[in-house]
Design a protein around this motif. Sequence first.
Motif, PDB file in Angstrom:
ATOM      1  N   MET A 187       0.715  -1.181  -0.186  1.00 39.11           N
ATOM      2  CA  MET A 187       0.033  -0.006  -0.044  1.00 39.11           C
ATOM      3  C   MET A 187       0.490   1.043   0.115  1.00 39.11           C
ATOM      4  O   MET A 187       0.274   2.560  -0.311  1.00 39.11           O
ATOM      5  CB  MET A 187      -1.129   0.084   1.008  1.00 39.11           C
ATOM      6  CG  MET A 187      -1.951  -1.198   1.136  1.00 39.11           C
ATOM      7  SD  MET A 187      -2.987  -1.245   3.000  1.00 39.11           S
ATOM      8  CE  MET A 187      -4.320   0.768   2.637  1.00 39.11           C
ATOM      9  N   GLN A 244       2.209   5.979   3.154  1.00 42.59           N
ATOM     10  CA  GLN A 244       1.097   6.581   3.958  1.00 42.59           C
ATOM     11  C   GLN A 244      -0.081   6.450   3.790  1.00 42.59           C
ATOM     12  O   GLN A 244      -0.680   6.906   4.888  1.00 42.59           O
ATOM     13  CB  GLN A 244       1.376   7.961   2.223  1.00 42.59           C
ATOM     14  CG  GLN A 244       0.639   9.378   3.124  1.00 42.59           C
ATOM     15  CD  GLN A 244       0.406  10.415   2.271  1.00 42.59           C
ATOM     16  OE1 GLN A 244       0.995  10.225   1.273  1.00 42.59           O
ATOM     17  NE2 GLN A 244       0.153  11.991   2.460  1.00 42.59           N
ATOM     18  N   ARG A 245       0.036   5.355   2.568  1.00 41.85           N
ATOM     19  CA  ARG A 245      -1.560   4.724   2.842  1.00 41.85           C
ATOM     20  C   ARG A 245      -1.673   3.828   4.407  1.00 41.85           C
ATOM     21  O   ARG A 245      -3.009   3.849   4.972  1.00 41.85           O
ATOM     22  CB  ARG A 245      -1.995   4.147   1.731  1.00 41.85           C
ATOM     23  CG  ARG A 245      -2.264   5.085   0.907  1.00 41.85           C
ATOM     24  CD  ARG A 245      -2.181   4.627  -0.985  1.00 41.85           C
ATOM     25  NE  ARG A 245      -3.801   3.677  -0.866  1.00 41.85           N
ATOM     26  CZ  ARG A 245      -3.992   2.709  -1.881  1.00 41.85           C
ATOM     27  NH1 ARG A 245      -3.819   2.193  -2.591  1.00 41.85           N
ATOM     28  NH2 ARG A 245      -5.525   2.436  -1.892  1.00 41.85           N
ATOM     29  N   GLN A 271      -0.412   4.425   7.153  1.00 41.40           N
ATOM     30  CA  GLN A 271       0.060   5.277   8.095  1.00 41.40           C
ATOM     31  C   GLN A 271      -1.716   5.594   8.403  1.00 41.40           C
ATOM     32  O   GLN A 271      -2.658   5.875   9.475  1.00 41.40           O
ATOM     33  CB  GLN A 271       0.939   6.151   7.610  1.00 41.40           C
ATOM     34  CG  GLN A 271       0.986   7.033  10.247  1.00 41.40           C
ATOM     35  CD  GLN A 271       1.639   5.505  10.287  1.00 41.40           C
ATOM     36  OE1 GLN A 271       3.079   4.816  10.142  1.00 41.40           O
ATOM     37  NE2 GLN A 271       1.810   5.751  11.255  1.00 41.40           N
ATOM     38  N   ASN A 272      -2.160   6.513   6.778  1.00 38.89           N
ATOM     39  CA  ASN A 272      -3.275   7.401   6.783  1.00 38.89           C
ATOM     40  C   ASN A 272      -4.853   6.262   6.937  1.00 38.89           C
ATOM     41  O   ASN A 272      -5.758   6.572   7.451  1.00 38.89           O
ATOM     42  CB  ASN A 272      -3.098   8.190   6.112  1.00 38.89           C
ATOM     43  CG  ASN A 272      -2.688   8.867   6.278  1.00 38.89           C
ATOM     44  OD1 ASN A 272      -2.105   9.051   7.761  1.00 38.89           O
ATOM     45  ND2 ASN A 272      -1.334  10.294   5.143  1.00 38.89           N
ATOM     46  N   ILE A 273      -4.330   4.813   6.397  1.00 35.67           N
ATOM     47  CA  ILE A 273      -5.597   4.193   5.835  1.00 35.67           C
ATOM     48  C   ILE A 273      -6.090   2.661   6.678  1.00 35.67           C
ATOM     49  O   ILE A 273      -6.448   2.665   7.457  1.00 35.67           O
ATOM     50  CB  ILE A 273      -5.978   4.238   4.701  1.00 35.67           C
ATOM     51  CG1 ILE A 273      -5.955   5.327   3.771  1.00 35.67           C
ATOM     52  CG2 ILE A 273      -7.169   3.226   4.873  1.00 35.67           C
ATOM     53  CD1 ILE A 273      -5.740   5.045   2.196  1.00 35.67           C
ATOM     54  N   PHE A 274      -4.737   1.951   6.581  1.00 32.55           N
ATOM     55  CA  PHE A 274      -4.826   0.688   7.191  1.00 32.55           C
ATOM     56  C   PHE A 274      -4.533   0.771   8.815  1.00 32.55           C
ATOM     57  O   PHE A 274      -5.501  -0.174   9.185  1.00 32.55           O
ATOM     58  CB  PHE A 274      -3.844   0.508   6.172  1.00 32.55           C
ATOM     59  CG  PHE A 274      -3.573  -1.328   7.788  1.00 32.55           C
ATOM     60  CD1 PHE A 274      -4.013  -2.387   7.030  1.00 32.55           C
ATOM     61  CD2 PHE A 274      -2.668  -1.594   8.528  1.00 32.55           C
ATOM     62  CE1 PHE A 274      -4.263  -4.008   7.359  1.00 32.55           C
ATOM     63  CE2 PHE A 274      -2.335  -2.802   8.968  1.00 32.55           C
ATOM     64  CZ  PHE A 274      -3.084  -3.450   8.535  1.00 32.55           C
TER      65      PHE A 274
END
Length: 525
Positions: free
Chosen positions: A365, A368-369, A371-374
């Motif tokens: 992913m 950044q994704r 950290q912010n989404i998963f």
Amino acid sequence: MSAMGQPHPADSQVEKARARALELGQKRKLLDREIQTHADVLKREGVTLTSPLTDAQGFPLNSVDIPSIRAARSKIIALQNDRKDIDAELASLVDVALARGDSGSSEIDMQPLRLSTSQDQDQKSMPPSATETGPATPPLPSVESKQTDGDVVVTPKALLSSLSFLDRFLPVWIFLAVVIGVVIGYFAPGVHDAFATGGEVQGVAAPLVVGLIIMMWPILTKVQYERGRELVQSRRVWTQIGVSLLLNWIAGPFIMLGLAWATLPDLPTYRIGIILVGVARCIAMVNIWVSLAKGDCDVCALVVIVNSILQIVLFSPYSIFLINVISDADNLNLDYSHTAIAVALYLGVPLAAGVVTRFSVIFLMGKQRFQNIFLPYFGALSLVALLYVVIVIFALQARRVLDNIGPVFRCFVPLVLYFTIMWVGTFVLCWRLSRKYSRTFDYQMTVVQAFTAGSNNFELAIAIAVSAYGAGSDQALAATIGPFVEIPVLLALTYVSLWLGKKWTWGSKKVGDDLEGSVAAKEKA
């Protein structure tokens, strides 16, 4: 030249100005290189001079190296001030040449000025991390100041409203989990048989083992293992480990021993169970508390790993010394393999799962994704597993607790005193140290020290008590009381920590102040 063939005084003055200008030009080149070096630190961390170093709740970010950023920012500010002094002196030297009124002399002195102009252009082209100060940079406070323009009055209501929905009502969820567990355990006599069908691991019901492992998995996935080399090379981190070892392996067990004897002098079997809780240093749930209190999860994980290794080596001889030698009880037999298996189970398995999950998801992913989404969704699994663990523990022990209510309440006393004394004492100690050693002790490190010192590995204590004395023993019951007390007390201390983090001054700042530099730097700027 003068009539006597001597150089005109003005010419000599211009030559001195030219030499000084060339010297200043070289100094400025060195300053620019040093500024760029510190700017590279900010660029590597993905921040600028004015980027906030706090999250939405006003607590330090765990994803960046805050001490390095603050040191780099302070250096850049000081160096830029020095550069301005050089520019001002160069301008005065040019004035000397212009005052001479000689075109040649002016030309001589204009060379450093052109150098200044070209380097100013270079400065503008430097990375934003070094030069972006922005028009709205907040004023720097006095180092003695305890209240700045950016501070807010912190109230419990404001603090709770800043937390996520799950975190905000966690006491409610845990209270409901306790009630559900007690109801299931007391009114469903077959619950023990139902859990027993799943088998046992080291004397602990398999469903409870699964819950403990899943509870740790997301927490250990958040740890930045890629920073491991950087962390172990940090003198600051090794200082934290040293302090933690003193608190966990010298102060903690003996404080619990003293409290157990002081409050349970006539209940020797229950006293032994309490002593076992004191020797079992926390390797699991402390990550939950540190995460909720916005501490440094990376350093916490490192401290937990060190404590785990020492627990394998020290738990058995330490327990035998405190129980068989000091307490004069000779019926405790422990071996290293039992302790090692328990540590490997409750830390090793979720640690391996966390490492694999972190690097796999980042690869798929992007960081950044991840950290912010998963992480926000995956992290909620820890709290769900925590509630499951509470329900299982209370369901398994509810009837025994209610049938032995007198001794059980007696056991609450040393445990409540222990968790409070260790946490409060460590928190205040580290806060006082932060006033003198702000680069080593800050809010994040204070949280790590307070919760690792005030937490215990109740899973290991229960497993050892059950295997050594039997599942129906008073020792096992006393050890089981540990999480009954630890979970609500440390949960309450989590909110106390968050409140004190914003209320108290740490070093020369409050948590949430993103004000760097010094008063001198401000005045020069």
